[in-house]
Design a protein around this motif. Structure first.
Motif, mmCIF file in Angstrom:
data_model
loop_
_atom_site.group_PDB
_atom_site.id
_atom_site.type_symbol
_atom_site.label_atom_id
_atom_site.label_comp_id
_atom_site.label_asym_id
_atom_site.label_seq_id
_atom_site.Cartn_x
_atom_site.Cartn_y
_atom_site.Cartn_z
ATOM 1 N N MET A 59 54.324 47.146 38.032
ATOM 2 C CA MET A 59 53.039 46.474 37.955
ATOM 3 C C MET A 59 53.186 45.097 38.563
ATOM 4 N N ARG A 60 52.188 44.716 39.325
ATOM 5 C CA ARG A 60 52.143 43.352 39.844
ATOM 6 C C ARG A 60 50.707 42.858 39.801
ATOM 7 N N LEU A 61 50.586 41.546 39.721
ATOM 8 C CA LEU A 61 49.271 40.919 39.812
ATOM 9 C C LEU A 61 49.086 40.487 41.248
ATOM 10 N N VAL A 62 47.950 40.841 41.829
ATOM 11 C CA VAL A 62 47.672 40.436 43.205
ATOM 12 C C VAL A 62 46.480 39.502 43.217
ATOM 13 N N THR A 63 46.551 38.534 44.097
ATOM 14 C CA THR A 63 45.409 37.656 44.305
ATOM 15 C C THR A 63 44.354 38.456 45.061
ATOM 16 N N PRO A 64 43.118 38.489 44.565
ATOM 17 C CA PRO A 64 42.083 39.250 45.264
ATOM 18 C C PRO A 64 42.002 38.860 46.743
ATOM 19 N N SER A 65 41.890 39.874 47.574
ATOM 20 C CA SER A 65 41.769 39.669 49.019
ATOM 21 C C SER A 65 41.035 40.854 49.621
ATOM 22 N N LEU A 66 40.627 40.707 50.861
ATOM 23 C CA LEU A 66 39.937 41.797 51.545
ATOM 24 C C LEU A 66 40.816 43.035 51.630
ATOM 25 N N GLU A 67 42.123 42.850 51.671
ATOM 26 C CA GLU A 67 43.068 43.967 51.743
ATOM 27 C C GLU A 67 42.890 44.924 50.559
ATOM 28 N N TYR A 68 42.560 44.404 49.384
ATOM 29 C CA TYR A 68 42.445 45.208 48.165
ATOM 30 C C TYR A 68 40.996 45.479 47.755
ATOM 31 N N LEU A 69 40.054 44.944 48.516
ATOM 32 C CA LEU A 69 38.654 44.982 48.085
ATOM 33 C C LEU A 69 38.092 46.397 47.987
ATOM 34 N N ASP A 70 38.443 47.302 48.891
ATOM 35 C CA ASP A 70 37.890 48.661 48.824
ATOM 36 C C ASP A 70 38.263 49.355 47.521
ATOM 37 N N ALA A 71 39.497 49.170 47.052
ATOM 38 C CA ALA A 71 39.925 49.784 45.791
ATOM 39 C C ALA A 71 39.165 49.168 44.616
ATOM 40 N N TYR A 72 38.954 47.856 44.652
ATOM 41 C CA TYR A 72 38.195 47.187 43.595
ATOM 42 C C TYR A 72 36.752 47.688 43.580
ATOM 43 N N ARG A 73 36.145 47.756 44.764
ATOM 44 C CA ARG A 73 34.768 48.242 44.877
ATOM 45 C C ARG A 73 34.656 49.666 44.332
ATOM 46 N N ALA A 74 35.617 50.513 44.659
ATOM 47 C CA ALA A 74 35.588 51.904 44.182
ATOM 48 C C ALA A 74 35.612 51.957 42.650
ATOM 49 N N ALA A 75 36.398 51.096 42.019
ATOM 50 C CA ALA A 75 36.427 51.056 40.555
ATOM 51 C C ALA A 75 35.074 50.623 40.005
ATOM 52 N N LEU A 76 34.466 49.609 40.603
ATOM 53 C CA LEU A 76 33.144 49.158 40.159
ATOM 54 C C LEU A 76 32.103 50.275 40.298
ATOM 55 N N GLU A 77 32.223 51.049 41.368
ATOM 56 C CA GLU A 77 31.253 52.123 41.614
ATOM 57 C C GLU A 77 31.317 53.227 40.565
#
Length: 186
Positions: A1-19
Motif C-alpha cells: 500500500m502506498r499513498l499517492v498525491t492526486p494527479s492526472l495519472e491516477y484520475l481515471d481510477a478515482y473517477r471510476a470509483a466515484l461513478e
C-alpha cells in the motif's frame, strides 16, 4: 500500500470509483456527484484543489447544507494494485484546535470492494509522519460508536478514546466517539 498525491495519472481510477457511487466523504455521499462534476469541468483544477495547505479554495458544504470556511488540507489516494480509497488531513495553522464544524483532523474512506484488507489502517499509519510536518502534535478523529472497523483502524494506530459526545447537528446529530493520536517528534 502506498499513498499517492492526486494527479492526472491516477484520475481515471478515482473517477471510476466515484461513478460507482462511492464517496470520499463518509458523511456526505452526494460528494461523489459533486466531485464528478468538478472533474468534468476542470480536471487539472480539481486535482489542484486536493492539495490546499493555504486554504485558498472555496468554502466547504456541511451535511446540513451550510457552508464554512475551508481549512488548510491535503488529500492522498490509497493505492494498492489500483485505487483503493482516499485519506485527508485538515488543520489550522499554529494550533491543534479545530472549529466545531470539523469532525476531526483526518478522514478516510476505502472503496467497498477493497475493505477488510487493512488498507485504512496502513493508510492512516503512513499519513501520520506527514501530519507531524504541519506542526500538529496530535490529531483527533471521530467515528460513530457502531463503526467497529473504523475504531479498530484508529486504535491500531495508537488512538485513545477521549470522549463519547453528541455530534454537532450540522453533521447530522447523534453520538460520536472522539479519539486522539499523539504524534511523535520529528
Amino acid at each position: 500500500m502506498r499513498l499517492v498525491t492526486p494527479s492526472l495519472e491516477y484520475l481515471d481510477a478515482y473517477r471510476a470509483a466515484l461513478e460507482t457511487g462511492w464517496s470520499p466523504r463518509t458523511t456526505r455521499p452526494e460528494a461523489a456527484t459533486e466531485e464528478l462534476h468538478a472533474i468534468s469541468l476542470d480536471p487539472e483544477g480539481f486535482i489542484a484543489s486536493l492539495d490546499d495547505p493555504d486554504a485558498r479554495g472555496g468554502d466547504i458544504q456541511l451535511q446540513d447544507g451550510n457552508f464554512v470556511k475551508r481549512l488548510p488540507s491535503f488529500r492522498r489516494w490509497i493505492w494498492h494494485a489500483g485505487f483503493c480509497g482516499s485519506i485527508e488531513l485538515r488543520w489550522q495553522h499554529g494550533t491543534n484546535a479545530l472549529p466545531p464544524t470539523c469532525l476531526g483532523h483526518i478522514g478516510y474512506a476505502v472503496v467497498p470492494w477493497r475493505r477488510r484488507e487493512g488498507l485504512a489502517t496502513a493508510a492512516l499509519g503512513a499519513l501520520l509522519p506527514e501530519t507531524r510536518r504541519t506542526g500538529l502534535t496530535f490529531v483527533d478523529l471521530t467515528t460513530d460508536p457502531g463503526n467497529t472497523a473504523s475504531i479498530r483502524v484508529i486504535e491500531k494506530n495508537g488512538g485513545q478514546l477521549v470522549e463519547r459526545r453528541d455530534k454537532a447537528l450540522t453533521h447530522g446529530g447523534g453520538e460520536e466517539l472522539l479519539f486522539r493520536i499523539h504524534l511523535p517528534l520529528l
